[in-house]
Structures are given as C-alpha cells and as structure tokens.
Design an enzyme around this catalytic site. Structure first.
Site, PDB file in Angstrom:
ATOM      1  CD  GLU A 168       3.199 -49.631 -35.392  1.00 46.19           C
ATOM      2  OE1 GLU A 168       2.602 -48.953 -36.259  1.00 46.19           O
ATOM      3  OE2 GLU A 168       3.204 -50.874 -35.389  1.00 46.19           O
ATOM      4  CE  LYS A 224      -6.148 -43.849 -33.315  1.00 46.77           C
ATOM      5  NZ  LYS A 224      -6.560 -42.677 -34.104  1.00 46.77           N
ATOM      6  CG  ASP A 274      -5.328 -36.601 -35.794  1.00 43.58           C
ATOM      7  OD1 ASP A 274      -6.175 -37.402 -36.186  1.00 43.58           O
ATOM      8  OD2 ASP A 274      -5.611 -35.559 -35.173  1.00 43.58           O
ATOM      9  CE1 TYR A 311      -1.854 -48.556 -40.125  1.00 47.29           C
ATOM     10  CE2 TYR A 311      -1.170 -46.273 -40.408  1.00 47.29           C
ATOM     11  CZ  TYR A 311      -2.152 -47.247 -40.431  1.00 47.29           C
ATOM     12  OH  TYR A 311      -3.444 -46.908 -40.756  1.00 47.29           O
ATOM     13  CE  LYS A 365      -7.647 -41.205 -30.086  1.00 44.31           C
ATOM     14  NZ  LYS A 365      -8.991 -41.203 -30.647  1.00 44.31           N
ATOM     15  CB  CYS A 377     -41.331 -32.528 -33.091  1.00 41.87           C
ATOM     16  SG  CYS A 377     -40.216 -32.580 -34.509  1.00 41.87           S
ATOM     17  CB  CYS A 436     -43.561 -32.074 -37.461  1.00 43.34           C
ATOM     18  SG  CYS A 436     -43.364 -33.358 -36.197  1.00 43.34           S
ATOM     19  CB  CYS A 485     -40.449 -36.468 -33.416  1.00 42.22           C
ATOM     20  SG  CYS A 485     -41.800 -36.009 -34.527  1.00 42.22           S
ATOM     21  CB  CYS A 501     -41.173 -35.581 -38.544  1.00 39.50           C
ATOM     22  SG  CYS A 501     -40.022 -34.430 -37.749  1.00 39.50           S
TER      23      CYS A 501
END
Length: 673
Positions: A111, A113, A115, A223, A315, A409, A412, A427, A433
């Site tokens: 079938e 697919k 979207d 489906y 896909k 980081c 921070c 970090c 943080c």
C-alpha cells in the site's frame, strides 16, 4: 411516524450521495441538489428534535466547540513502522520473517504510505462512536466532533457483516489542490502560508471549532482493521475489500494504489512504479508499506516494543537541495548532550522551508569537513529531519576556516567533557545549567511521563526564568497566586496548571520512573524495572549486578540507574515527590481468579486459537504466575500451540524436546489441583 420515515429516507439518500462523491469520486447529483436535500433534512430535524441522531448527515457541517481535547487510551495500541531504504533491507526483513515462520510461502499486501495524520476510529453496531489521534501510540486526543466533518468517513456503515465493534486505522490527508487553495487565500490577505499538507492536516484535527475543520476539505484513507472479535476476513487484502464494502475510502485497487503480491519481486514492481508516479497523486506520499498478507502469520510474528514484525515501510529516496551554511550554533539537551546545529540559507525541501539542520556531533563535522560559508547538500532523513550529507567543495570560499568545535558550554560556560567511546560532548553542570534543568522538567511533564494538563514546554521555561521552579519537585508547591503575575497567565489557566499538577499524583509508577529522566531509561526499560522491583525503595537499593540480572537490562543502563540514586540531590527530590503523593510503587491489579500454579514456568504462545485470543491466553499465563516468552529457547517449559503454528517454531520445539500443548490442555493445567 411519517415524519421519521421522511427523515430517515433523506438521511439514507444523503449518506449515499456523500459516499458516491467523496469515496467513489462519482457524484450522481449536483451540489445544488445535494444542498437542497440537506436543508430539507435540517429543517425537519429542527422541528422534531426528538428524532436527533448524532450520525445524521446534518452533523457533518460542524459547529461544535471543543476547548480541551480529552485524552483517551487506545483499546489497541497504535504501533509505528520500521523503515527501510533499499530493496536489500526488504530482503533482510523477509529473511527475518522466514526464520520465525519457517520457509513458508509468503504473500504480501503493498500500500502507499500516506503523508498525513494518523487516526483510529471506533465503530459500534455500524455507527461511528469515537475518533482518537495517534498521540504516543498508547493514548491520543478525542477528536470525534472534528472527524465527523470529513465526508469520506462514514457515520453509518453500509451493507452487512461488519463486526459489532472494531477500530479502523487510517490517515487524515489534505489533498494538494485544497492545500494550494488555502495558501493562496492566506497570501492574498497578507498572512503566512502553511508549510506543508501533512502539518496542516494534523493541526486541523485540533481546531476548536469543528465548522472550521469542515471547511478544510480533509479526506481520510483507511488501511487497517483492529480489535474485531468476529472477523470476516483472513488476510489484509480481504480486510481492505470488506472495509470498502462497508463504505470506507480505502486504497483503490483499480488505480494500483494497493497490490496483492505473491512474492518480493512483485513488491519491487509496485515500489518501482510509485517511485516514478507518486508525484501524479492528488496527495503526498513518502513510501510504500509492505504487510505480510495472512492474518494468522501476522499473529504469529507479533510485535517488537515499537513496531509490528509483519509490516515495514519502504521510504522513497529523500529529496536533496543545495544551500549555504551561514553559521553553526550549539544546543544543550536535558542530559547535557551538546548538539551542533547548522543555520542555513532558507531553502524549499520536500514541501517545507528548511532553515536549520542537525550536524550530530564533532566527528560528523570533521568527517565532512563542514565549514561556515560552505555550500552544502541537505536532505531529510526519512523525509522528516533535515541533515547535511555533503559539501560542494568546488564552491568553497578561498578564505574558509576549519571548524573548531566548542570547548565550553554555550549556556553556563562549563568546560565540556567527552566520555571514552561516546560521540557527544557533554556539559557536566547537571544541576546548574539552565537548558538541562528546563529540559528535565519538560520531560517530566510530557504526555508519556507525568502527562500534566495545563502545563507546556514554554510555561516551564517561564516558571524557571521567574525563579518559581528549579526542579520538577518544585511544581507541586506552585500556587495560583504565584503564577498569576506571569506573562500570558490568567486566573483560569493558572488554576488549570495547579490542578493538572495535583492530578499527576495518580500517574502509575512505571510512568513516574520514566519521568525522572534517568539516562538510558526509556518507556520500555522503565516498565521492566517497575514490574521487577515493584517500588522505588527496592530499585534505589539495587546493586549494579542486581540490575544486570534483570531481563534485558544491560551494564550501561544498570550503571546509569546506580549513579542516579547515588546522587544526594536526586534522593532529596524523590523524598519530596513522595510527600506530595506521587506514586512510587506498583499498584497491583486484583484478579480474584489469579493463582501461582504456573510460577517459574515460561510459555510461548503460537498459532491461531478457537476458544481464546492469543492475548487472552498470555494474560491467563501471567495472571497465574507464569511468564510469556517471545521465542522458543532451552528455557521454554511449554508451547501452547493453535492451528497454523509456524513450522520453524514447531521444528525448534521438537529439537529441544519442549512439550507442545493445546489450548484445551492449557485449561486443564489451570483447573487441576
């Protein structure tokens, strides 16, 4: 009663015309004639409210206002599909299936697919009673009023032979012509157009006014049938034909939108055709779904923690575009992981405007030698997440500089660390943080975790930035008067937030454990640990070796759990959560018929049964102290076998001398003293 007969006659006529127009694409009357009949029915129903029917064609026009969509648990879980990106992947999948079933003659249903936005619709006695979005697969939002405005979805089924109660799964889609029309109208009034049909369809389902949903001309392609006790089909392609006869809009076999394939060669033919012709469709599709056709093979193969083993999505190759890399920024996740992000010159890709793409980690940047100012090739991984796949070196500026990965980081300024064997930098400032703190609280309140109504990610950031919360335990001390001064906070929204936090104390232990945000402890692991240890005290005292001995818990997960409970800050937070009433132990369901007769025994259930469903047998095993195994091994004590047991399982059971019993033998085992 003459009036009721007239009303019912008009309803039947209008339902038939809806079916002809929106399902068959073959109208037999003009729009004007349809509207006249609909107006006549509306007038009669208004004069005779005693004959109201929630599934009357007049209810499709909408007008119901839904302020808050109720969260509803799916009776039958909505799984996601595993993805494949090559024909070799599909052959590998077929080989895995054959190892379970034996070298049986397999057929498939192929079938398209679609979207769009996934939906599960429940019918009872032929009438639509509920429609629920996919959500997290376990629960979703009740959007019944909005779904009723979609004219390709029958409110009352046609024909006969349908089950008394069942769920049907499908995809809500916005046809491309309607999407373009909506965007043109927005452009003409100076508004920003929608990004793509999929997101627009999904967003439409959550509009508060169902009349607005009705104006969007959404459609639905169904489906999969689930949860029917009295099935009249034995295969996927038969199920599609049954659904078509009952009035559902299913893939059109005549238009080659689905195919019964006798082998993988015919699957490849279907894929090759639609890889070329998918752009001719009136809606978006991003691949093909291949399902093992026979239902009893589907039952035999079952599910992994996330996906059916009997289905897979192929896909289509992702679309690629070239654009300029303007800069690189760095994001900090709730675990402290640093993710570099490419900021791109905006470009159209697979129906959306892409401005950013993930660069994954320092190794990926070094491998591709990505530099600011480069022209890069971008594609959508699985047509969802944009990623940079290559650099066009022929267009590299002469003064380009090698990208130096950050050492501190960005939030921070703590010096980053990188553990041996890991790709990401981290970090280490776990409790100081800001993005880590906000991220942990956002994870804690999420739907799969504490599912706190009235509290979203932006509000969490607002609460933190205004010094009202520093960790997720602080949420339980919030008062309405604390929240009211915040931006965009009114009395009602503040009350909803506080009430949502209180209500979360009813969330079961396994979800609470997931909510704590222990590294590597996802939903499935949290459920295993909760079931094994029963309460937070037992889990917090478990040693590394204790945890490793738990089924499917590896050393990395075990080490993370031990480290979490060693931290004094976490102990204090958990103690506070206990005081607020959060559930930290399993609430055992009382089953008066439960025994320990099967304690210590492992059963594998295989085949098709006549007296019970496979799920009923598995529940009976667990209720009586036994364990259900997913595959046969030397540890298996019994195989409960029905019709059409897979030959591979039968052969393995015989080789290992494992007793094979029938469902009748199993019932005798339960009733014996």
């Amino acid at each position: 009663m003459a009036v009721l007969k007239t009303i019912q006659k008009l309803r039947d006529e209008l339902n038939l015309h809806n079916y002809n127009y929106y399902v068959l694409d073959n109208p037999t009357i003009s729009d004007y004639e349809f509207d006249i009949k609909l107006k006549e029915l509306q007038d009669l129903e208004n004069m005779h409210p005693e004959f109201f029917d929630a599934n009357s064609p007049t209810q499709r026009v909408g007008g119901t206002i839904t302020k808050n969509f109720q969260t509803v648990a799916h009776t039958h879980r909505m799984y996601s599909l595993d993805n494949s990106y090559s024909k070799e992947d599909l052959l590998d999948w077929e080989n895995r299936i054959q190892k379970v079933l034996g070298n049986v003659d397999l057929q498939y249903t192929c079938e398209l697919k679609y979207d769009g936005a996934s939906i599960s619709i429940t019918y009872e006695n032929g009438k639509l009673v509920r429609a629920v979005t996919r959500g997290d697969g376990f629960q979703g939002d009740d959007v019944t009023n909005n779904i009723k405005t979609i004219r390709s979805i029958p409110l009352q089924l046609k024909g006969e032979g349908y089950p008394d109660k069942f769920d049907i799964r499908g995809e809500i889609i916005l046809p491309l012509v309607e999407f373009e029309k909506m965007n043109q109208e927005l452009i003409e009034i100076g508004e920003t157009p929608y990004s793509n049909p999929r997101n627009t369809a999904s967003g439409s389902l959550k509009l508060q006014d169902s009349a607005e949903v009705g104006k969007r001309k959404l459609s639905c392609l169904l489906y999969f049938l689930a949860g029917a006790s009295n099935m009249c089909w034995s295969s996927q392609h038969e199920a599609l034909e049954c659904a078509k006869n009952w009035g559902f809009k299913v893939p059109d076999k005549e238009k080659y939108q689905y195919k019964f394939a006798s082998g993988m060669d015919q699957v490849f033919e279907f894929i090759d055709y639609w890889d070329v012709h998918r752009h001719d469709l009136p809606y978006e599709t991003d691949g093909v779904v291949i399902k093992v056709d026979k239902c009893y093979y589907q039952d035999e193969l079952g599910y992994t923690a996330k996906s059916p083993r009997w289905a897979i999505a192929y896909k289509f190759k992702a679309e690629q575009v070239a654009t300029k890399l303007n800069s690189i920024s760095y994001q900090v996740g709730r675990t402290g992981a640093i993710t570099p992000v490419a900021n791109l010159e905006p470009v159209q890709l697979a129906g959306t405007i892409v401005k950013r793409a993930s660069l994954h980690n320092a190794d990926q940047i070094e491998k591709l030698d990505i530099r600011i100012g480069d022209t890069v090739f971008v594609e959508k991984g699985g047509e969802i997440i944009p990623k940079i796949i290559a650099v066009d070196l022929s267009k590299r500026p002469e003064d380009s500089k090698i990208t130096d990965y950050i050492t501190h980081c960005p939030e921070c300024n703590s010096e980053l660390v990188r553990n041996e064997g890991e790709a990401n930098h981290y970090c280490p400032n776990f409790y100081g943080c800001p993005p880590q703190i906000i991220g942990r609280i956002q994870h804690f309140i999420s739907r799969k975790a504490m599912d706190i109504e009235g509290l979203g990610g932006e509000t969490v950031a607002l609460l933190y930035n205004n010094h009202l919360v520093q960790n997720y335990a602080d949420l339980y001390e919030l008062k309405v008067e604390d929240i009211l001064p915040l931006e965009r906070m009114a009395q009602k929204s503040a009350e909803n937030l506080v009430n949502g936090v209180k209500k979360s104390t009813l969330i079961p232990f396994e979800s609470v454990l997931y909510a704590l945000g222990i590294r590597y402890v996802g939903e499935t692991v949290a459920k295993k640990l909760a079931k094994h240890y029963k309460n937070i005290e037992a889990l917090s005292q478990a040693t590394l070796m204790d945890l490793i001995l738990v089924d499917e818990i590896g050393e990395r997960i075990a080490q993370s759990v031990v480290e979490f409970f060693e931290k004094e800050e976490n102990k204090i937070i958990i103690q506070r959560l206990k005081q607020y009433g959060v559930q930290f132990e399993i609430v055992e369901k009382i089953n008066l018929n439960a025994t320990n007769k099967l304690e210590g025994k492992i059963f594998v259930v295989s085949g098709v049964f006549t007296q019970f469903s496979r799920e009923e047998l598995k529940t009976a095993i667990e209720d009586n102290g036994g364990k259900v195994g997913s595959s046969i091994s030397s540890k298996t004590d019994y195989v409960v076998a029905g019709d059409n047991m897979g030959p591979a399982k039968l052969d393995k059971a015989n080789k290992l001398n494992i007793p094979i019993i029938s469902e009748s033998d199993f019932m005798v085992m339960l009733t014996e003293n």
